[in-house]
Design a protein around this motif. Structure first.
Motif, PDB file in Angstrom:
ATOM      1  N   PRO A 193       8.037  77.923  37.891  1.00 51.28           N
ATOM      2  CA  PRO A 193       7.898  77.575  39.312  1.00 51.28           C
ATOM      3  C   PRO A 193       6.457  77.732  39.792  1.00 51.28           C
ATOM      4  O   PRO A 193       5.742  78.643  39.390  1.00 51.28           O
ATOM      5  CB  PRO A 193       8.814  78.587  40.017  1.00 51.28           C
ATOM      6  CG  PRO A 193       9.812  78.982  38.987  1.00 51.28           C
ATOM      7  CD  PRO A 193       9.057  78.960  37.679  1.00 51.28           C
ATOM      8  N   LEU A 194       6.064  76.807  40.648  1.00 48.70           N
ATOM      9  CA  LEU A 194       4.731  76.874  41.253  1.00 48.70           C
ATOM     10  C   LEU A 194       4.698  77.946  42.332  1.00 48.70           C
ATOM     11  O   LEU A 194       5.698  78.199  42.997  1.00 48.70           O
ATOM     12  CB  LEU A 194       4.377  75.533  41.899  1.00 48.70           C
ATOM     13  CG  LEU A 194       4.082  74.370  40.963  1.00 48.70           C
ATOM     14  CD1 LEU A 194       3.986  73.069  41.753  1.00 48.70           C
ATOM     15  CD2 LEU A 194       2.796  74.615  40.191  1.00 48.70           C
ATOM     16  N   ASP A 195       3.545  78.531  42.504  1.00 49.50           N
ATOM     17  CA  ASP A 195       3.322  79.455  43.605  1.00 49.50           C
ATOM     18  C   ASP A 195       3.292  78.606  44.878  1.00 49.50           C
ATOM     19  O   ASP A 195       2.510  77.653  44.974  1.00 49.50           O
ATOM     20  CB  ASP A 195       1.985  80.158  43.391  1.00 49.50           C
ATOM     21  CG  ASP A 195       1.589  81.079  44.520  1.00 49.50           C
ATOM     22  OD1 ASP A 195       1.871  80.763  45.690  1.00 49.50           O
ATOM     23  OD2 ASP A 195       0.967  82.107  44.233  1.00 49.50           O
ATOM     24  N   PRO A 196       4.132  78.915  45.881  1.00 56.19           N
ATOM     25  CA  PRO A 196       4.176  78.092  47.092  1.00 56.19           C
ATOM     26  C   PRO A 196       2.830  77.940  47.793  1.00 56.19           C
ATOM     27  O   PRO A 196       2.504  76.859  48.283  1.00 56.19           O
ATOM     28  CB  PRO A 196       5.173  78.827  47.993  1.00 56.19           C
ATOM     29  CG  PRO A 196       6.030  79.592  47.049  1.00 56.19           C
ATOM     30  CD  PRO A 196       5.130  79.977  45.912  1.00 56.19           C
ATOM     31  N   SER A 197       2.032  78.991  47.838  1.00 61.21           N
ATOM     32  CA  SER A 197       0.724  78.866  48.495  1.00 61.21           C
ATOM     33  C   SER A 197      -0.199  77.961  47.681  1.00 61.21           C
ATOM     34  O   SER A 197      -1.019  77.234  48.237  1.00 61.21           O
ATOM     35  CB  SER A 197       0.095  80.238  48.716  1.00 61.21           C
ATOM     36  OG  SER A 197      -0.162  80.860  47.483  1.00 61.21           O
ATOM     37  N   MET A 198      -0.043  77.976  46.351  1.00 60.83           N
ATOM     38  CA  MET A 198      -0.833  77.091  45.507  1.00 60.83           C
ATOM     39  C   MET A 198      -0.421  75.635  45.739  1.00 60.83           C
ATOM     40  O   MET A 198      -1.267  74.745  45.784  1.00 60.83           O
ATOM     41  CB  MET A 198      -0.656  77.452  44.030  1.00 60.83           C
ATOM     42  CG  MET A 198      -1.569  76.662  43.111  1.00 60.83           C
ATOM     43  SD  MET A 198      -1.317  77.081  41.390  1.00 60.83           S
ATOM     44  CE  MET A 198      -0.576  75.577  40.818  1.00 60.83           C
ATOM     45  N   LEU A 199       0.862  75.409  45.910  1.00 62.11           N
ATOM     46  CA  LEU A 199       1.352  74.056  46.190  1.00 62.11           C
ATOM     47  C   LEU A 199       0.641  73.498  47.423  1.00 62.11           C
ATOM     48  O   LEU A 199       0.137  72.379  47.416  1.00 62.11           O
ATOM     49  CB  LEU A 199       2.863  74.068  46.418  1.00 62.11           C
ATOM     50  CG  LEU A 199       3.487  72.755  46.849  1.00 62.11           C
ATOM     51  CD1 LEU A 199       3.539  71.786  45.690  1.00 62.11           C
ATOM     52  CD2 LEU A 199       4.876  72.982  47.406  1.00 62.11           C
ATOM     53  N   THR A 200       0.581  74.305  48.456  1.00 58.88           N
ATOM     54  CA  THR A 200      -0.060  73.880  49.697  1.00 58.88           C
ATOM     55  C   THR A 200      -1.560  73.702  49.502  1.00 58.88           C
ATOM     56  O   THR A 200      -2.129  72.664  49.865  1.00 58.88           O
ATOM     57  CB  THR A 200       0.215  74.904  50.815  1.00 58.88           C
ATOM     58  OG1 THR A 200       1.633  74.984  51.009  1.00 58.88           O
ATOM     59  CG2 THR A 200      -0.449  74.505  52.107  1.00 58.88           C
ATOM     60  N   ARG A 201      -2.202  74.688  48.907  1.00 52.99           N
ATOM     61  CA  ARG A 201      -3.664  74.689  48.763  1.00 52.99           C
ATOM     62  C   ARG A 201      -4.148  73.606  47.789  1.00 52.99           C
ATOM     63  O   ARG A 201      -5.102  72.890  48.073  1.00 52.99           O
ATOM     64  CB  ARG A 201      -4.114  76.075  48.299  1.00 52.99           C
ATOM     65  CG  ARG A 201      -5.604  76.285  48.236  1.00 52.99           C
ATOM     66  CD  ARG A 201      -5.977  77.716  47.834  1.00 52.99           C
ATOM     67  NE  ARG A 201      -5.462  78.106  46.520  1.00 52.99           N
ATOM     68  CZ  ARG A 201      -4.423  78.930  46.320  1.00 52.99           C
ATOM     69  NH1 ARG A 201      -3.789  79.467  47.334  1.00 52.99           N
ATOM     70  NH2 ARG A 201      -4.009  79.225  45.105  1.00 52.99           N
ATOM     71  N   VAL A 202      -3.491  73.485  46.649  1.00 54.99           N
ATOM     72  CA  VAL A 202      -3.988  72.611  45.583  1.00 54.99           C
ATOM     73  C   VAL A 202      -3.507  71.161  45.732  1.00 54.99           C
ATOM     74  O   VAL A 202      -4.221  70.235  45.360  1.00 54.99           O
ATOM     75  CB  VAL A 202      -3.583  73.171  44.202  1.00 54.99           C
ATOM     76  CG1 VAL A 202      -3.956  72.230  43.074  1.00 54.99           C
ATOM     77  CG2 VAL A 202      -4.229  74.530  43.989  1.00 54.99           C
ATOM     78  N   TYR A 203      -2.317  70.971  46.269  1.00 51.68           N
ATOM     79  CA  TYR A 203      -1.754  69.619  46.317  1.00 51.68           C
ATOM     80  C   TYR A 203      -1.643  69.047  47.732  1.00 51.68           C
ATOM     81  O   TYR A 203      -2.104  67.942  47.996  1.00 51.68           O
ATOM     82  CB  TYR A 203      -0.372  69.598  45.653  1.00 51.68           C
ATOM     83  CG  TYR A 203      -0.411  69.977  44.198  1.00 51.68           C
ATOM     84  CD1 TYR A 203      -0.875  69.086  43.237  1.00 51.68           C
ATOM     85  CD2 TYR A 203       0.011  71.232  43.773  1.00 51.68           C
ATOM     86  CE1 TYR A 203      -0.922  69.431  41.894  1.00 51.68           C
ATOM     87  CE2 TYR A 203      -0.034  71.590  42.432  1.00 51.68           C
ATOM     88  CZ  TYR A 203      -0.498  70.693  41.494  1.00 51.68           C
ATOM     89  OH  TYR A 203      -0.553  71.043  40.177  1.00 51.68           O
ATOM     90  N   VAL A 204      -1.012  69.781  48.636  1.00 51.03           N
ATOM     91  CA  VAL A 204      -0.696  69.212  49.950  1.00 51.03           C
ATOM     92  C   VAL A 204      -1.928  69.045  50.823  1.00 51.03           C
ATOM     93  O   VAL A 204      -2.164  67.966  51.373  1.00 51.03           O
ATOM     94  CB  VAL A 204       0.398  70.047  50.668  1.00 51.03           C
ATOM     95  CG1 VAL A 204       0.689  69.479  52.044  1.00 51.03           C
ATOM     96  CG2 VAL A 204       1.672  70.080  49.834  1.00 51.03           C
ATOM     97  N   LYS A 205      -2.737  70.082  50.971  1.00 53.84           N
ATOM     98  CA  LYS A 205      -3.920  69.972  51.847  1.00 53.84           C
ATOM     99  C   LYS A 205      -4.887  68.882  51.368  1.00 53.84           C
ATOM    100  O   LYS A 205      -5.361  68.084  52.179  1.00 53.84           O
ATOM    101  CB  LYS A 205      -4.599  71.322  52.008  1.00 53.84           C
ATOM    102  CG  LYS A 205      -3.830  72.233  52.960  1.00 53.84           C
ATOM    103  CD  LYS A 205      -4.594  73.488  53.288  1.00 53.84           C
ATOM    104  CE  LYS A 205      -3.803  74.312  54.300  1.00 53.84           C
ATOM    105  NZ  LYS A 205      -4.523  75.517  54.697  1.00 53.84           N
ATOM    106  N   PRO A 206      -5.203  68.801  50.067  1.00 54.09           N
ATOM    107  CA  PRO A 206      -6.076  67.694  49.633  1.00 54.09           C
ATOM    108  C   PRO A 206      -5.445  66.314  49.875  1.00 54.09           C
ATOM    109  O   PRO A 206      -6.150  65.374  50.221  1.00 54.09           O
ATOM    110  CB  PRO A 206      -6.268  67.961  48.131  1.00 54.09           C
ATOM    111  CG  PRO A 206      -6.060  69.430  47.984  1.00 54.09           C
ATOM    112  CD  PRO A 206      -4.998  69.783  48.988  1.00 54.09           C
ATOM    113  N   ALA A 207      -4.130  66.208  49.712  1.00 53.53           N
ATOM    114  CA  ALA A 207      -3.462  64.921  49.967  1.00 53.53           C
ATOM    115  C   ALA A 207      -3.555  64.551  51.446  1.00 53.53           C
ATOM    116  O   ALA A 207      -3.783  63.383  51.795  1.00 53.53           O
ATOM    117  CB  ALA A 207      -2.010  64.979  49.518  1.00 53.53           C
ATOM    118  N   LEU A 208      -3.364  65.533  52.330  1.00 54.95           N
ATOM    119  CA  LEU A 208      -3.497  65.277  53.767  1.00 54.95           C
ATOM    120  C   LEU A 208      -4.915  64.821  54.097  1.00 54.95           C
ATOM    121  O   LEU A 208      -5.116  63.888  54.879  1.00 54.95           O
ATOM    122  CB  LEU A 208      -3.138  66.529  54.572  1.00 54.95           C
ATOM    123  CG  LEU A 208      -1.673  66.946  54.572  1.00 54.95           C
ATOM    124  CD1 LEU A 208      -1.505  68.309  55.225  1.00 54.95           C
ATOM    125  CD2 LEU A 208      -0.811  65.901  55.264  1.00 54.95           C
TER     126      LEU A 208
END
Length: 169
Positions: free
Chosen positions: A80-95
């Motif tokens: 499982p991915l670390d939820p904060s990493m999901l946000t930091r590494v994937y979601v914020k750059p995509a936004l």
């Protein structure tokens, strides 16, 4: 419209690409796999062709394809991915790439937007509630209200178009 933990707990056995449905059966919360928040949170969610394409790409790009492997696990470990990493590494750059600069809680903001859009296009309240996995409509009502405020007249325009096409020529 999934909660972050539901997405992180999604396994390939829970995804049916042909029927374009996924089954929410577990969630990754506070570093452990658990059942979803409520009975209503254990649900089946339909998805469209764009989501199908993304899931097919994910299937092709991962080494973790067994039924019990995570759909969105760590790329090298399958864990499982670390939820904060999901946000930091994937979601914020995509936004950022999408040009979305408005400050928001990335995951909840995206969930809220998806559910509000479902309500705005005139989907029945029961559909939005079931998709969200809410046990009570009073929670879903926030999204329905936001849709009415953010998209005034959307439902009327949709109905006008539908009923206009049903009139005899």
């Amino acid at each position: 419209g999934l909660r972050r933990g539901e997405l992180l707990g999604l396994r390939w056995q829970d995804v049916d690409l042909l029927e374009r449905r996924l089954h929410v059966r577990q969630a990754w919360v506070r570093n452990q796999m658990t059942t979803p928040k409520s009975r209503a949170s254990r649900r089946t969610v339909a998805f469209g062709l764009k989501t199908t394409a993304v899931l097919e790409d994910q299937w092709q790009s991962t080494a973790y394809r067994h039924d019990d492997h995570l759909v969105f696990g760590h790329p090298e470990l399958g864990t499982p991915l670390d939820p904060s990493m999901l946000t930091r590494v994937y979601v914020k750059p995509a936004l950022k790439r999408a040009g979305i600069t408005k400050p928001l809680q990335p995951w909840h903001g995206l969930r809220h937007t998806a559910l509000t859009m479902d309500a705005a296009v005139g989907n029945p309240n029961a559909y939005v509630q079931a998709k969200a996995g809410h046990s009570q409509f009073s929670i879903t009502e926030r999204y329905v209200h936001a849709a009415q405020v953010a998209f005034p007249g959307a439902v009327d325009r949709a109905e006008a178009r539908i009923f206009q096409e049903l009139r005899p020529s």
